[in-house]
Design a protein around this motif. Structure first.
Motif, PDB file in Angstrom:
ATOM      1  N   PRO A  56      -0.895  14.538  -3.105  1.00 28.71           N
ATOM      2  CA  PRO A  56      -2.155  14.620  -2.360  1.00 28.71           C
ATOM      3  C   PRO A  56      -3.206  13.695  -2.956  1.00 28.71           C
ATOM      4  O   PRO A  56      -3.316  13.555  -4.172  1.00 28.71           O
ATOM      5  CB  PRO A  56      -2.560  16.094  -2.527  1.00 28.71           C
ATOM      6  N   ALA A  57      -3.921  13.016  -2.086  1.00 32.68           N
ATOM      7  CA  ALA A  57      -4.919  12.047  -2.532  1.00 32.68           C
ATOM      8  C   ALA A  57      -6.121  12.772  -3.105  1.00 32.68           C
ATOM      9  O   ALA A  57      -6.527  13.832  -2.618  1.00 32.68           O
ATOM     10  CB  ALA A  57      -5.349  11.162  -1.372  1.00 32.68           C
ATOM     11  N   THR A  58      -6.692  12.209  -4.163  1.00 31.59           N
ATOM     12  CA  THR A  58      -7.892  12.780  -4.768  1.00 31.59           C
ATOM     13  C   THR A  58      -9.141  12.083  -4.251  1.00 31.59           C
ATOM     14  O   THR A  58     -10.248  12.421  -4.638  1.00 31.59           O
ATOM     15  CB  THR A  58      -7.831  12.638  -6.296  1.00 31.59           C
ATOM     16  N   GLY A  59      -8.964  11.065  -3.436  1.00 29.38           N
ATOM     17  CA  GLY A  59     -10.088  10.307  -2.895  1.00 29.38           C
ATOM     18  C   GLY A  59      -9.532   9.190  -2.042  1.00 29.38           C
ATOM     19  O   GLY A  59      -8.316   9.015  -1.939  1.00 29.38           O
ATOM     20  N   GLN A  60     -10.408   8.394  -1.445  1.00 31.31           N
ATOM     21  CA  GLN A  60      -9.959   7.303  -0.585  1.00 31.31           C
ATOM     22  C   GLN A  60      -9.423   6.167  -1.447  1.00 31.31           C
ATOM     23  O   GLN A  60     -10.194   5.529  -2.174  1.00 31.31           O
ATOM     24  CB  GLN A  60     -11.125   6.809   0.267  1.00 31.31           C
ATOM     25  N   PRO A  61      -8.079   5.858  -1.412  1.00 29.78           N
ATOM     26  CA  PRO A  61      -7.555   4.737  -2.208  1.00 29.78           C
ATOM     27  C   PRO A  61      -8.115   3.397  -1.701  1.00 29.78           C
ATOM     28  O   PRO A  61      -8.367   3.231  -0.502  1.00 29.78           O
ATOM     29  CB  PRO A  61      -6.043   4.823  -1.994  1.00 29.78           C
ATOM     30  N   LYS A  62      -8.277   2.468  -2.615  1.00 30.98           N
ATOM     31  CA  LYS A  62      -8.746   1.128  -2.263  1.00 30.98           C
ATOM     32  C   LYS A  62      -8.004   0.080  -3.089  1.00 30.98           C
ATOM     33  O   LYS A  62      -7.537   0.372  -4.203  1.00 30.98           O
ATOM     34  CB  LYS A  62     -10.251   0.997  -2.513  1.00 30.98           C
ATOM     35  N   ASP A  63      -7.903  -1.126  -2.543  1.00 25.73           N
ATOM     36  CA  ASP A  63      -7.369  -2.249  -3.310  1.00 25.73           C
ATOM     37  C   ASP A  63      -8.425  -2.723  -4.305  1.00 25.73           C
ATOM     38  O   ASP A  63      -9.637  -2.639  -4.034  1.00 25.73           O
ATOM     39  CB  ASP A  63      -6.994  -3.409  -2.395  1.00 25.73           C
ATOM     40  N   SER A  71     -18.522   1.222   1.202  1.00 25.06           N
ATOM     41  CA  SER A  71     -17.758   0.871   2.403  1.00 25.06           C
ATOM     42  C   SER A  71     -16.773  -0.251   2.102  1.00 25.06           C
ATOM     43  O   SER A  71     -16.931  -1.004   1.141  1.00 25.06           O
ATOM     44  CB  SER A  71     -18.713   0.449   3.522  1.00 25.06           C
ATOM     45  N   GLY A  72     -15.759  -0.347   2.966  1.00 24.52           N
ATOM     46  CA  GLY A  72     -14.751  -1.386   2.787  1.00 24.52           C
ATOM     47  C   GLY A  72     -13.517  -0.857   2.097  1.00 24.52           C
ATOM     48  O   GLY A  72     -13.540   0.188   1.421  1.00 24.52           O
ATOM     49  N   ASN A  73     -12.411  -1.601   2.255  1.00 24.95           N
ATOM     50  CA  ASN A  73     -11.123  -1.196   1.702  1.00 24.95           C
ATOM     51  C   ASN A  73     -10.765  -1.915   0.402  1.00 24.95           C
ATOM     52  O   ASN A  73      -9.702  -1.675  -0.157  1.00 24.95           O
ATOM     53  CB  ASN A  73     -10.011  -1.438   2.729  1.00 24.95           C
ATOM     54  N   VAL A  74     -11.635  -2.848  -0.045  1.00 25.29           N
ATOM     55  CA  VAL A  74     -11.342  -3.638  -1.253  1.00 25.29           C
ATOM     56  C   VAL A  74     -12.531  -3.570  -2.191  1.00 25.29           C
ATOM     57  O   VAL A  74     -13.684  -3.763  -1.776  1.00 25.29           O
ATOM     58  CB  VAL A  74     -11.032  -5.110  -0.899  1.00 25.29           C
ATOM     59  N   ILE A  75     -12.255  -3.290  -3.460  1.00 20.32           N
ATOM     60  CA  ILE A  75     -13.269  -3.366  -4.515  1.00 20.32           C
ATOM     61  C   ILE A  75     -13.141  -4.734  -5.174  1.00 20.32           C
ATOM     62  O   ILE A  75     -12.094  -5.066  -5.746  1.00 20.32           O
ATOM     63  CB  ILE A  75     -13.079  -2.249  -5.555  1.00 20.32           C
ATOM     64  N   TYR A  76     -14.174  -5.556  -5.078  1.00 19.82           N
ATOM     65  CA  TYR A  76     -14.168  -6.925  -5.610  1.00 19.82           C
ATOM     66  C   TYR A  76     -15.008  -6.979  -6.878  1.00 19.82           C
ATOM     67  O   TYR A  76     -16.161  -6.548  -6.900  1.00 19.82           O
ATOM     68  CB  TYR A  76     -14.725  -7.887  -4.564  1.00 19.82           C
ATOM     69  N   LYS A  77     -14.412  -7.493  -7.956  1.00 17.75           N
ATOM     70  CA  LYS A  77     -15.129  -7.630  -9.215  1.00 17.75           C
ATOM     71  C   LYS A  77     -14.911  -9.032  -9.786  1.00 17.75           C
ATOM     72  O   LYS A  77     -13.806  -9.587  -9.697  1.00 17.75           O
ATOM     73  CB  LYS A  77     -14.653  -6.598 -10.243  1.00 17.75           C
ATOM     74  N   GLU A  78     -15.966  -9.565 -10.402  1.00 16.56           N
ATOM     75  CA  GLU A  78     -15.864 -10.837 -11.123  1.00 16.56           C
ATOM     76  C   GLU A  78     -15.998 -10.553 -12.615  1.00 16.56           C
ATOM     77  O   GLU A  78     -16.809  -9.729 -13.030  1.00 16.56           O
ATOM     78  CB  GLU A  78     -16.945 -11.816 -10.675  1.00 16.56           C
ATOM     79  N   ALA A  88      -5.286   1.715  -5.028  1.00 19.29           N
ATOM     80  CA  ALA A  88      -5.626   2.351  -6.313  1.00 19.29           C
ATOM     81  C   ALA A  88      -6.332   3.680  -6.050  1.00 19.29           C
ATOM     82  O   ALA A  88      -7.205   3.792  -5.184  1.00 19.29           O
ATOM     83  CB  ALA A  88      -6.525   1.430  -7.128  1.00 19.29           C
ATOM     84  N   GLU A  89      -5.922   4.686  -6.822  1.00 19.46           N
ATOM     85  CA  GLU A  89      -6.543   5.989  -6.673  1.00 19.46           C
ATOM     86  C   GLU A  89      -7.969   5.966  -7.219  1.00 19.46           C
ATOM     87  O   GLU A  89      -8.307   5.194  -8.111  1.00 19.46           O
ATOM     88  CB  GLU A  89      -5.730   7.059  -7.413  1.00 19.46           C
ATOM     89  N   LYS A  90      -8.785   6.848  -6.654  1.00 17.01           N
ATOM     90  CA  LYS A  90     -10.167   6.918  -7.097  1.00 17.01           C
ATOM     91  C   LYS A  90     -10.227   7.317  -8.563  1.00 17.01           C
ATOM     92  O   LYS A  90      -9.561   8.259  -8.998  1.00 17.01           O
ATOM     93  CB  LYS A  90     -10.923   7.933  -6.244  1.00 17.01           C
ATOM     94  N   GLY A  91     -11.019   6.599  -9.342  1.00 12.57           N
ATOM     95  CA  GLY A  91     -11.122   6.867 -10.764  1.00 12.57           C
ATOM     96  C   GLY A  91     -11.922   5.787 -11.458  1.00 12.57           C
ATOM     97  O   GLY A  91     -12.545   4.923 -10.821  1.00 12.57           O
ATOM     98  N   VAL A  92     -11.907   5.822 -12.792  1.00 10.59           N
ATOM     99  CA  VAL A  92     -12.620   4.842 -13.610  1.00 10.59           C
ATOM    100  C   VAL A  92     -11.601   3.864 -14.201  1.00 10.59           C
ATOM    101  O   VAL A  92     -10.629   4.284 -14.831  1.00 10.59           O
ATOM    102  CB  VAL A  92     -13.426   5.527 -14.730  1.00 10.59           C
ATOM    103  N   TYR A  93     -11.818   2.553 -14.012  1.00  9.15           N
ATOM    104  CA  TYR A  93     -10.904   1.510 -14.475  1.00  9.15           C
ATOM    105  C   TYR A  93     -11.659   0.544 -15.387  1.00  9.15           C
ATOM    106  O   TYR A  93     -12.842   0.246 -15.157  1.00  9.15           O
ATOM    107  CB  TYR A  93     -10.329   0.717 -13.302  1.00  9.15           C
TER     108      TYR A  93
END
Length: 596
Positions: A291-298, A371-378, A342-347
């Protein structure tokens, strides 16, 4: 070596004949006999790979026979293989009155033959077989022999070998050791008899002695206190170096290493006996996701250079959570491999290149709520140095030439760095700010010009990359090369320091190729009297030859020729008006390969 190979083949043939006879005489015995041939990449490990053995990745190949017992689960196997690992060679190091050079007494490689016997276990999955095997036996070892010696230049005559500072000290060059071998083989059945497979195994010797022989590879050396550079002088009195202890410890140490390697290869096998029975495959069951713990995102991470904002490739990026790392190398666009769903959490995001770590970046719970399906980081990497991206090419047609050794020398402190161009003929060095460098090819049978690279005047906040194409020539008999950047003071023939650095490249080429004989010639432009130009060019050619002789090159390998203005490269003969660049093209120093 030939006798040993014949013995191994005889053992294999005997085993094959025994297995066939046993199976034919016992029709109720379902145990199968198989013979396999394999080969591939052999990768040294530990001290054998590092500073004691200096072994490089090599190749291996061999044969194996496995006789399975009834039920075709357990069996007994024989393995015979050959391994070859070339060693990393030493560079020649120059100091003010001499040089340190290696001498290879035999082939610069490790060559081994291993023979082992032991159990094999097989699991069948339809057309796939997974086999695990263990072997114990003997490794017949062939070691390289070499030494690294200090040579001090004499005022007259060749340089003298004053001390051996690093050398092999094996009691025997060819010896034996107990060997252990274990691995996995995954094979696919093409038909009832033939199959192909991929194989990976680990091989290691153990035990300090086999019979009366040492089983390890030995080196003996003097530990270096500090490196010799171009300005250091070794003082010699009564054929002894009096200040050697300033650079080396007084006592030698001996180091030893076992042979160990991981081997990965492909092969083909033939199985004797009845038709293959395909085991039923259990029906697949659909996996149930937790079961998902939150909305997964790339998660998409891009690495950039801090000072210029340019995307960086070749950076090791880790995206970590709960001690689980997603590790990848950034591509040409600076992108690390995307972490999907990726499951919701701290990375935690970290990056490393050239031994310098970037400032870590954190991905938090709030990023998953956006919002959005991708978390973008530099993530920004801050290396204050410039990056030299070079390419080794054939000088005659500019085509790529991979696998060429290069040497980069800092003109300010004479420190050397070495690298071999990769499969795409590329090499990469990091350059300090406000520094000048020389770079040359360093490989037997090859010659390149001494090319100059500088970061002086470059603004690091605007520039990251410096590019260079390094032209490489073959040392073929009759070939003629112009030595770039050889300059003389007006009306003088002595060798200036800047010209000496160019001639040092030629010096290294002469040492690497002891059969090479050359003509070293000097040429002038048409200005001035013909006889004067002829005399001056002869003096300059002789000065260049004398410089190389003073560094240890036998004079008989070189001919000094002055051609004056008799071999002009353009129209600028006597009485013809030409600009300074046209005259400069005629003022040159050349080498011609007489014999190689």
């Amino acid at each position: 070596m030939k006798k040993l190979i014949l013995v191994v083949l005889a053992v294999l043939i005997t085993g094959l004949t025994w297995g066939q006879t046993k199976e034919d005489s016992s029709p109720n015995n379902s145990g199968k006999l198989q013979i396999s041939a394999f080969g591939g990449l052999s990768m040294p490990l530990g001290d054998y790979k590092n500073e004691i053995g200096r072994a490089k990745n090599g190749y291996f190949g061999g044969l194996a026979i496995d006789q399975y017992f009834k039920g075709n689960k357990w069996g007994l196997g024989i393995d015979a293989r050959f391994l070859n690992h070339n060693m990393r060679k030493f560079d020649t190091v120059f100091f003010a009155n001499g040089y340190i050079a290696p001498e290879y007494i035999n082939h610069a490689s490790f060559q081994h033959i291993g023979v082992g016997i032991g159990p094999t276990y097989k699991s069948n999955f339809g057309k796939l077989d997974l086999e695990a095997f263990l072997r114990g036996g003997v490794l017949f070892q062939g070691f390289p022999q070499y030494k690294q010696s200090i040579y001090v230049n004499q005022a007259v005559g060749p340089s003298l070998n004053m001390a051996d500072v690093y050398y092999t000290s094996n009691p025997k060059r060819i010896t034996k050791a107990w060997m252990g071998l274990g691995g996995l083989r995954l094979s696919y059945a093409i038909n009832n008899h033939w199959g192909v497979f991929a194989q990976a195994d680990y091989l290691r010797t153990f035990g300090k002695r086999f019979g009366g022989d040492s089983s390890e590879f030995h080196i003996t050396k003097y530990n270096q206190k500090k490196g010799l550079n171009a300005t250091d002088v070794l003082n010699v009195k009564d054929n002894q170096i009096t200040n050697l202890i300033d650079f080396y410890e007084e006592q030698t140490i001996t180091q030893k290493t076992y042979i160990q390697a991981v081997n990965v290869g492909l092969g083909i096998k033939y199985t004797f006996g009845a038709k293959r029975k395909i085991a039923p495959v259990a029906p697949m069951t659909k996996a149930v996701a937790p079961p998902a713990t939150g909305q997964p995102k790339d998660i998409l991470v891009v690495v950039k250079d801090l000072q210029t904002g340019i995307a960086l490739s070749g950076v090791t990026v880790k995206i970590s959570r709960n001690s689980i790392d997603n590790t990848s190398i950034s591509n040409a666009d600076g992108q690390a491999e995307r972490v999907k769903a990726a499951e919701k959490g701290v990375y935690q995001v970290t990056a490393l290149k050239n031994g310098i770590a970037a400032m870590p970046v954190e991905i938090g719970l709030a990023d998953f709520d956006k919002s959005g399906n991708v978390i973008y980081k530099e993530i920004f990497h801050d290396d204050p140095r410039f990056t030299l991206i070079g390419e080794t090419i054939r000088a005659n047609d500019n085509s790529k030439l991979p696998g060429i050794g290069t040497v980069l020398t800092n003109s300010g402190n004479s420190q050397n760095m070495t690298q071999i161009s990769d499969a795409e003929a590329k090499f990469v060095y990091q350059l300090e700010q406000q520094s000048a460098y020389n770079i040359v090819a360093n490989q037997a049978g090859k010659f390149s010009q001494t090319e100059s690279v500088t970061t002086k005047g470059l603004d690091r906040s605007k520039t990251l990359y410096v590019t260079l194409k390094l032209g490489v020539n073959n040392l073929d008999a009759g070939a003629v090369f112009v030595l770039k950047n050889i300059h003389y003071d007006f009306d003088q023939s002595y060798i200036r320091p800047d010209a000496g650095r160019i001639l040092d490249n030629l010096l290294n080429v002469m040492f690497q190729n002891p059969t090479l004989r050359i003509e070293l010639s000097s040429h002038t432009d048409s200005r001035g009297k013909d006889a004067y130009n002829m005399r001056l060019s002869q003096q300059r050619a002789e000065a260049a030859v004398n410089y190389l002789v003073s560094k240890g090159v036998d004079r008989s390998r070189m001919i000094a020729r002055g051609y004056g203005e008799t071999r002009l490269l353009n129209r600028c003969a006597n009485g013809v008006q030409c600009d300074e660049d046209e005259h400069q093209a005629n003022r040159r120093t050349e080498i011609k390969v007489l014999k190689y």
